[in-house]
Design a protein around this motif. Structure first.
Motif, PDB file in Angstrom:
ATOM      1  N   LEU A  21      19.103   7.001  -0.559  1.00  0.00           N
ATOM      2  CA  LEU A  21      20.499   7.435  -0.641  1.00  0.00           C
ATOM      3  C   LEU A  21      20.762   8.191  -1.937  1.00  0.00           C
ATOM      4  N   GLU A  22      20.171   7.693  -3.003  1.00  0.00           N
ATOM      5  CA  GLU A  22      20.307   8.359  -4.295  1.00  0.00           C
ATOM      6  C   GLU A  22      19.670   9.744  -4.252  1.00  0.00           C
ATOM      7  N   LEU A  23      18.470   9.840  -3.691  1.00  0.00           N
ATOM      8  CA  LEU A  23      17.780  11.125  -3.580  1.00  0.00           C
ATOM      9  C   LEU A  23      18.544  12.086  -2.681  1.00  0.00           C
ATOM     10  N   ASP A  24      19.121  11.554  -1.626  1.00  0.00           N
ATOM     11  CA  ASP A  24      19.876  12.405  -0.702  1.00  0.00           C
ATOM     12  C   ASP A  24      21.064  13.056  -1.408  1.00  0.00           C
ATOM     13  N   LEU A  25      21.697  12.322  -2.313  1.00  0.00           N
ATOM     14  CA  LEU A  25      22.807  12.886  -3.087  1.00  0.00           C
ATOM     15  C   LEU A  25      22.318  14.001  -4.015  1.00  0.00           C
ATOM     16  N   LEU A  26      21.129  13.813  -4.591  1.00  0.00           N
ATOM     17  CA  LEU A  26      20.568  14.835  -5.468  1.00  0.00           C
ATOM     18  C   LEU A  26      20.253  16.115  -4.702  1.00  0.00           C
ATOM     19  N   LEU A  27      19.871  15.947  -3.428  1.00  0.00           N
ATOM     20  CA  LEU A  27      19.505  17.103  -2.602  1.00  0.00           C
ATOM     21  C   LEU A  27      20.709  17.795  -1.982  1.00  0.00           C
ATOM     22  N   LYS A  28      21.847  17.121  -1.989  1.00  0.00           N
ATOM     23  CA  LYS A  28      22.995  17.587  -1.221  1.00  0.00           C
ATOM     24  C   LYS A  28      23.420  19.003  -1.563  1.00  0.00           C
ATOM     25  N   ASP A  29      23.504  19.314  -2.840  1.00  0.00           N
ATOM     26  CA  ASP A  29      24.008  20.623  -3.265  1.00  0.00           C
ATOM     27  C   ASP A  29      22.895  21.543  -3.766  1.00  0.00           C
ATOM     28  N   VAL A  30      21.660  21.214  -3.420  1.00  0.00           N
ATOM     29  CA  VAL A  30      20.515  22.009  -3.862  1.00  0.00           C
ATOM     30  C   VAL A  30      20.090  22.953  -2.749  1.00  0.00           C
ATOM     31  N   ARG A  31      19.924  24.198  -3.077  1.00  0.00           N
ATOM     32  CA  ARG A  31      19.471  25.158  -2.077  1.00  0.00           C
ATOM     33  C   ARG A  31      18.064  24.820  -1.620  1.00  0.00           C
ATOM     34  N   ARG A  32      17.758  25.217  -0.384  1.00  0.00           N
ATOM     35  CA  ARG A  32      16.491  24.815   0.226  1.00  0.00           C
ATOM     36  C   ARG A  32      15.291  25.187  -0.633  1.00  0.00           C
ATOM     37  N   GLY A  33      15.308  26.351  -1.224  1.00  0.00           N
ATOM     38  CA  GLY A  33      14.162  26.801  -2.002  1.00  0.00           C
ATOM     39  C   GLY A  33      13.951  26.019  -3.284  1.00  0.00           C
ATOM     40  N   LYS A  34      14.954  25.254  -3.717  1.00  0.00           N
ATOM     41  CA  LYS A  34      14.871  24.480  -4.948  1.00  0.00           C
ATOM     42  C   LYS A  34      14.593  22.996  -4.703  1.00  0.00           C
ATOM     43  N   ARG A  35      14.505  22.617  -3.448  1.00  0.00           N
ATOM     44  CA  ARG A  35      14.373  21.191  -3.150  1.00  0.00           C
ATOM     45  C   ARG A  35      13.011  20.636  -3.549  1.00  0.00           C
ATOM     46  N   ASP A  36      11.973  21.468  -3.514  1.00  0.00           N
ATOM     47  CA  ASP A  36      10.641  20.988  -3.877  1.00  0.00           C
ATOM     48  C   ASP A  36      10.630  20.419  -5.291  1.00  0.00           C
ATOM     49  N   GLN A  37      11.353  21.061  -6.206  1.00  0.00           N
ATOM     50  CA  GLN A  37      11.393  20.581  -7.573  1.00  0.00           C
ATOM     51  C   GLN A  37      12.088  19.222  -7.665  1.00  0.00           C
ATOM     52  N   VAL A  38      13.145  19.033  -6.847  1.00  0.00           N
ATOM     53  CA  VAL A  38      13.830  17.744  -6.836  1.00  0.00           C
ATOM     54  C   VAL A  38      12.882  16.655  -6.337  1.00  0.00           C
ATOM     55  N   TYR A  39      12.142  16.949  -5.275  1.00  0.00           N
ATOM     56  CA  TYR A  39      11.166  15.972  -4.759  1.00  0.00           C
ATOM     57  C   TYR A  39      10.122  15.642  -5.819  1.00  0.00           C
ATOM     58  N   ARG A  40       9.610  16.671  -6.509  1.00  0.00           N
ATOM     59  CA  ARG A  40       8.567  16.440  -7.512  1.00  0.00           C
ATOM     60  C   ARG A  40       9.098  15.603  -8.672  1.00  0.00           C
ATOM     61  N   SER A  41      10.302  15.928  -9.121  1.00  0.00           N
ATOM     62  CA  SER A  41      10.885  15.182 -10.234  1.00  0.00           C
ATOM     63  C   SER A  41      11.125  13.722  -9.862  1.00  0.00           C
TER      64      SER A  41
END
Length: 274
Positions: A21-41
């Motif tokens: 749920l926490e990760l989903d909030l981090l991804l919510k406003d992130v553009r698709r091309g930037k999501r890989d960095q969120v996953y890695r972090s």
């Protein structure tokens, strides 16, 4: 803290649902091309491979599906407490056999099966030939056609399948073009119809099958179109049967048939597929 499972190098996360749920909030406003960095972090933060956060979101989507689409709120809460990899298996299973996946989920939360047993059940289900990757795949259509033939023969003693649309031909049976009453010549295809049967009447019984690999609701307008198509065939001297997999679709079609005055020769029934 994150922890690792020894078997097969798989990684699991304690309290994965809250973290998802926490990760989903981090991804919510992130553009698709930037999501890989969120996953890695996020993976670095947990000390796991980048595949684990992706699995967490996959598992979260299955919980959402059970709660929001299926409407099983209690079951959704229960499976959210199950190990992450169990939810990943259930999500993959639900893509081609959602009813089977939900049944397995109930058994999992009841303690009747564990993760290895869940994996074995999913593999066995996938190997039966009843589960294919696309609704338009010939294997899926052949299976559905065979189920429909069995249902029609249960309704009409001595019914004989005489025609099938391309892709819906059951293995081992050959069909030719179809001659319809009040039409000149033969037809290689009939819009909206998958099978035709000789049931001992003047015209053939035409069967339309509404079923998909993955269950999905249809609007009344989407269901009205096949009904009107079949109604047109009944006016040519045929009888028609609409087979529906989804209970909600069957209820909607019954209402539509009532609005049409229950026209002679046109019947809708629940498709005994599962």
């Amino acid at each position: 803290m994150a922890k690792r499972e020894r078997r097969g190098g798989r990684q699991a996360v304690e309290n994965w649902h809250q973290r998802a749920l926490e990760l989903d909030l981090l991804l919510k406003d992130v553009r698709r091309g930037k999501r890989d960095q969120v996953y890695r972090s996020y993976a670095e933060r947990l000390g796991v491979s980048v595949a684990v956060p992706r699995r967490m979101i996959q598992a979260l989507r299955f919980v959402d599906y059970v709660r929001d689409r299926v409407g099983f709120g209690v079951l959704a809460e229960q499976i959210a407490q199950q190990p992450l990899m169990s939810l990943v298996v259930l999500d993959s299973w639900s893509q081609y056999a959602p009813d089977h996946a939900l049944s397995a989920a109930r058994r999992l939360v009841a303690g009747e099966i564990n993760l290895p047993m869940l994996k074995a059940l999913e593999r066995a289900d996938r190997a039966t030939g009843e589960t294919v990757l696309a609704a338009t795949d010939g294997t899926w259509q052949s299976l559905a056609a065979n189920r429909a033939i069995a249902q029609v023969q249960a309704l009409h003693k001595g019914a004989h399948c005489i025609w099938a649309a391309r892709g819906w031909r059951p293995d081992g049976i050959q069909f030719t073009t179809l001659t319809l009453p009040n039409l000149l010549g033969t037809l290689p295809a009939l819009p909206g119809v998958q099978l035709a049967f000789d049931v001992g009447t003047v015209g053939p019984l035409l069967v339309a099958i509404l079923t998909d690999r993955v269950t999905r609701p249809r609007s009344p307008a989407a269901l009205l179109q096949p009904l009107l198509t079949l109604l047109g065939y009944t006016r040519l001297g045929c009888s028609a049967l609409l087979l529906l997999r989804e209970p909600d679709d069957a209820t909607t079609v019954e209402d539509l048939l009532s609005a049409l005055g229950h026209p002679d020769g046109l019947v809708a029934r629940r498709f005994a597929f599962d």
